[in-house]
Scaffold this active site. Structure first.
Site, PDB file in Angstrom:
ATOM      1  N   ASP A   1      29.445  89.454 -27.801  1.00 18.29           N
ATOM      2  CA  ASP A   1      28.979  88.665 -26.652  1.00 18.29           C
ATOM      3  C   ASP A   1      28.915  89.562 -25.409  1.00 18.29           C
ATOM      4  O   ASP A   1      29.256  89.132 -24.290  1.00 18.29           O
ATOM      5  CB  ASP A   1      29.852  87.428 -26.403  1.00 18.29           C
ATOM      6  CG  ASP A   1      29.158  86.410 -25.496  1.00 18.29           C
ATOM      7  OD1 ASP A   1      28.005  86.647 -25.087  1.00 18.29           O
ATOM      8  OD2 ASP A   1      29.784  85.378 -25.191  1.00 18.29           O
TER       9      ASP A   1
ATOM     10  N   HIS B   1      31.010  82.803 -30.818  1.00 14.94           N
ATOM     11  CA  HIS B   1      32.247  82.942 -30.023  1.00 14.94           C
ATOM     12  C   HIS B   1      33.252  81.777 -30.147  1.00 14.94           C
ATOM     13  O   HIS B   1      33.495  81.047 -29.177  1.00 14.94           O
ATOM     14  CB  HIS B   1      31.931  83.197 -28.565  1.00 14.94           C
ATOM     15  CG  HIS B   1      30.809  82.398 -27.947  1.00 14.94           C
ATOM     16  ND1 HIS B   1      30.712  81.031 -28.021  1.00 14.94           N
ATOM     17  CD2 HIS B   1      29.737  82.799 -27.224  1.00 14.94           C
ATOM     18  CE1 HIS B   1      29.635  80.628 -27.364  1.00 14.94           C
ATOM     19  NE2 HIS B   1      29.024  81.687 -26.882  1.00 14.94           N
TER      20      HIS B   1
ATOM     21  N   ASN C   1      32.282  82.421 -20.831  1.00 17.96           N
ATOM     22  CA  ASN C   1      32.034  81.138 -21.482  1.00 17.96           C
ATOM     23  C   ASN C   1      31.837  81.352 -22.989  1.00 17.96           C
ATOM     24  O   ASN C   1      30.917  82.068 -23.369  1.00 17.96           O
ATOM     25  CB  ASN C   1      30.783  80.491 -20.885  1.00 17.96           C
ATOM     26  CG  ASN C   1      30.606  79.068 -21.364  1.00 17.96           C
ATOM     27  OD1 ASN C   1      31.540  78.482 -21.917  1.00 17.96           O
ATOM     28  ND2 ASN C   1      29.428  78.511 -21.172  1.00 17.96           N
TER      29      ASN C   1
ATOM     30  N   HIS D   1      26.635  91.916 -16.247  1.00 22.62           N
ATOM     31  CA  HIS D   1      26.191  91.270 -15.008  1.00 22.62           C
ATOM     32  C   HIS D   1      26.317  92.275 -13.873  1.00 22.62           C
ATOM     33  O   HIS D   1      27.390  92.860 -13.679  1.00 22.62           O
ATOM     34  CB  HIS D   1      27.060  90.040 -14.681  1.00 22.62           C
ATOM     35  CG  HIS D   1      26.822  88.869 -15.602  1.00 22.62           C
ATOM     36  ND1 HIS D   1      25.612  88.221 -15.689  1.00 22.62           N
ATOM     37  CD2 HIS D   1      27.650  88.239 -16.473  1.00 22.62           C
ATOM     38  CE1 HIS D   1      25.703  87.232 -16.574  1.00 22.62           C
ATOM     39  NE2 HIS D   1      26.922  87.231 -17.071  1.00 22.62           N
TER      40      HIS D   1
ATOM     41  N   PRO E   1      29.390  83.809 -15.779  1.00 21.88           N
ATOM     42  CA  PRO E   1      30.334  84.088 -16.860  1.00 21.88           C
ATOM     43  C   PRO E   1      29.844  85.230 -17.747  1.00 21.88           C
ATOM     44  O   PRO E   1      28.635  85.386 -17.942  1.00 21.88           O
ATOM     45  CB  PRO E   1      30.340  82.771 -17.639  1.00 21.88           C
ATOM     46  CG  PRO E   1      28.982  82.183 -17.402  1.00 21.88           C
ATOM     47  CD  PRO E   1      28.554  82.626 -16.034  1.00 21.88           C
ATOM     48  N   GLY E   2      30.775  86.006 -18.262  1.00 20.16           N
ATOM     49  CA  GLY E   2      30.401  87.051 -19.223  1.00 20.16           C
ATOM     50  C   GLY E   2      31.059  88.370 -18.903  1.00 20.16           C
ATOM     51  O   GLY E   2      31.407  88.638 -17.749  1.00 20.16           O
TER      52      GLY E   2
ATOM     53  N   HIS F   1      23.791  90.641 -25.304  1.00 19.38           N
ATOM     54  CA  HIS F   1      22.813  90.328 -24.257  1.00 19.38           C
ATOM     55  C   HIS F   1      22.307  91.647 -23.680  1.00 19.38           C
ATOM     56  O   HIS F   1      23.075  92.382 -23.050  1.00 19.38           O
ATOM     57  CB  HIS F   1      23.452  89.474 -23.156  1.00 19.38           C
ATOM     58  CG  HIS F   1      23.914  88.128 -23.646  1.00 19.38           C
ATOM     59  ND1 HIS F   1      23.086  87.029 -23.724  1.00 19.38           N
ATOM     60  CD2 HIS F   1      25.119  87.718 -24.130  1.00 19.38           C
ATOM     61  CE1 HIS F   1      23.765  85.989 -24.204  1.00 19.38           C
ATOM     62  NE2 HIS F   1      25.001  86.384 -24.473  1.00 19.38           N
ATOM     63  N   LEU F   2      21.041  91.939 -23.931  1.00 16.15           N
ATOM     64  CA  LEU F   2      20.467  93.189 -23.421  1.00 16.15           C
ATOM     65  C   LEU F   2      19.684  92.966 -22.129  1.00 16.15           C
ATOM     66  O   LEU F   2      19.237  93.928 -21.507  1.00 16.15           O
ATOM     67  CB  LEU F   2      19.578  93.848 -24.483  1.00 16.15           C
ATOM     68  CG  LEU F   2      20.312  94.335 -25.745  1.00 16.15           C
ATOM     69  CD1 LEU F   2      19.329  94.980 -26.729  1.00 16.15           C
ATOM     70  CD2 LEU F   2      21.418  95.324 -25.400  1.00 16.15           C
ATOM     71  N   ARG F   3      19.490  91.694 -21.752  1.00  9.94           N
ATOM     72  CA  ARG F   3      18.927  91.295 -20.448  1.00  9.94           C
ATOM     73  C   ARG F   3      17.460  91.649 -20.233  1.00  9.94           C
ATOM     74  O   ARG F   3      16.914  91.291 -19.203  1.00  9.94           O
ATOM     75  CB  ARG F   3      19.751  91.875 -19.289  1.00  9.94           C
ATOM     76  CG  ARG F   3      21.212  91.506 -19.302  1.00  9.94           C
ATOM     77  CD  ARG F   3      21.423  90.018 -19.040  1.00  9.94           C
ATOM     78  NE  ARG F   3      22.837  89.701 -18.896  1.00  9.94           N
ATOM     79  CZ  ARG F   3      23.419  88.653 -19.464  1.00  9.94           C
ATOM     80  NH1 ARG F   3      22.729  87.801 -20.202  1.00  9.94           N
ATOM     81  NH2 ARG F   3      24.697  88.423 -19.281  1.00  9.94           N
TER      82      ARG F   3
END
Ligand code: DOR
EC number: 3.5.2.3
Length: 444
Positions: A304, A231, A277, A308, A322-323, A59-61
């Protein structure tokens, strides 16, 4: 520019060689080569040379979540972690469900130039699970999307999942499923088990994963499509995967570093850094994950990586997102959980972190053998390096690492992308003093 001489490296941990790289390709390889005049030299110090790592799940957001990560900081984290290609998940804002967004992500990745950024397209519009996104348009766009996923959400509706797999089969792309029956996990905060009961947290039952994987394997078989399971966290899911593979279903699966190492015992602290998650499960599950990865029923390790910003994590458990971060610690966790107990050797590490992910993601220039005529795309690993993880010292914009303060084995000495050094001793290219992207050295 992309000429390089690598001295004294041990491919897959085997005998030491020197490598000459011209225009990003290995042109000579052997013991006792001489570095031509004027070519940049990387002294590998006898470290282990592996094909550059490929992460199918990052996740590079960007766009929309830049307070947590962007393509610059995420690419730096990837390069420091030994990665040369990453697949950027679609749960951005706006969602990557159109050619415009995926092309933006791809272009930003190219501009930063530290790692090949391959956008994942959403399966459904807005990740809402209601209407299929235009997979064909994204696949044919400049971004050449090869993997589609609603990750963060499960494609719940079997009719939509079936249709997506049929399209995937026709387009020659992969559907990566976040396997979670949301009806079974409504309100869930932790793995359903003893720890959740004691802490008073609503449970996420393992069956919510297992049932979706079983359903999707049946749908993938019917469509003749490639399905990738994100995952995997539950031991029983492995039995489903093993049976499907034995029947010739085109299914692959990933496990995260955190599901190899951490268990729900970590939740006793109530520290939301451990909220993820699917949730951290039991010691029996981590043991099963390691065995399945060694056996090949689980094909790859994918991070994953889920940055955040503090405002989303430093809050009470129920409200926290989550993360957890993963790119810069993945190799060390794999060495700790798989290499140290002799479940994988260095060839095995190359398989699960580079070769199989490149195959699944359809990247012909990654995960290649270390040989003459092949791209010089490498991770150079110091197997004896030891470091203490400090979230604040990571290249990621966020610092939500569950490994804070842990001493972990193995460091990435350098990362090379088509003959260009992208990271070296924890520093990010270009290596001039005082530039913005520079980060602290990896060290103990
Ligand atoms: O823990 C998670 N975080 N799991 C997901 O599936 C999504 C991810 C995120 O985007 O933060």
């Amino acid at each position: 520019m992309t000429d390089l001489f690598i001295r004294n490296a041990r491919p897959y941990g085997e005998d030491a060689v020197d490598l000459l790289v011209r225009d990003g390709v290995v042109t000579e390889m052997g013991a006792g080569l001489r570095a031509p005049d004027g070519v940049e030299v990387l002294d590998a110090g006898g470290h282990v040379l592996l094909p550059g790592f490929v992460d199918l799940h990052t996740h590079l957001r960007e766009p929309g979540g830049e307070e947590s990560e962007d393509i610059t900081s995420g690419s730096a984290a990837a390069a420091r972690g030994g990665f040369t290609a990453v697949f950027a998940m679609a749960n951005t804002d706006p969602v990557a469900d159109t050619a415009v967004v995926v092309e933006h992500v791809r272009r930003r990745g190219e501009e930063v130039g530290l790692v090949d950024v391959h956008p994942v397209g959403a399966v459904t519009v807005g990740l809402e699970g209601v209407k299929m996104a235009e997979l064909g348009t994204m696949a044919r766009s400049r971004a050449q999307v090869r993997m589609f996923s609603d990750d963060g959400h499960c494609v719940q509706d079997p009719v939509i999942m079936r249709r997506a797999l049929e399209y995937a089969s026709a387009l020659g792309v992969v559907i990566a499923q976040h396997a979670e029956d949301h009806r079974l996990t409504a309100g869930a905060q932790a793995h359903e088990g003893v720890v959740a009961s004691r802490l008073g947290l609503a449970g996420w039952p393992a069956t919510a994963e297992e049932t979706i994987v079983a359903r999707d394997c049946a749908l993938a078989r019917e469509a003749g499509a490639a399905l990738h399971v994100c995952h995997v966290s539950s031991a029983r899911t492995i039995d489903v995967l093993r049976a499907a593979k034995a029947q010739g279903v085109r299914v692959s699966a990933e496990v995260t570093p955190h599901h190899l190492l951490l268990t729900d015992a970590a939740l006793s602290s109530y520290d939301p850094v451990n909220k993820v998650n699917p949730p951290l499960r039991t010691g029996e599950d981590t043991k099963a994950m390691r065995a399945a990865l060694a056996e090949g029923v689980i094909d790859v390790v994918a991070t994953d990586h889920a940055p955040h910003a503090a405002q989303y994590k430093d809050t009470e458990w129920a409200a926290a997102r989550p993360g957890m971060l993963g790119l810069e610690t993945a190799l060390s966790v794999v060495v700790h959980t798989m290499v140290e107990p002799s479940l994988l050797d260095w060839r095995g590490v190359a398989r699960v972190l580079s070769e199989r992910p490149a195959e699944i993601g359809g990247l012909p220039d990654h995960g290649r053998p270390i040989a003459v005529g092949e791209p010089a795309t490498f991770a150079l690993v110091d197997p004896d390096g030891v470091w203490t993880v400090r979230g604040a010292a990571l290249a990621s914009r966020a610092s939500n690492t569950p490994y804070e303060g842990m001493r972990l084995p193995a460091t990435v000495a350098a990362t090379v992308l088509r003959g260009r050094i992208t990271a070296r001793s924890g520093r990010i290219a270009p290596f001039g003093a005082g530039r913005d992207g520079e980060v602290a050295e990896v060290g103990s």
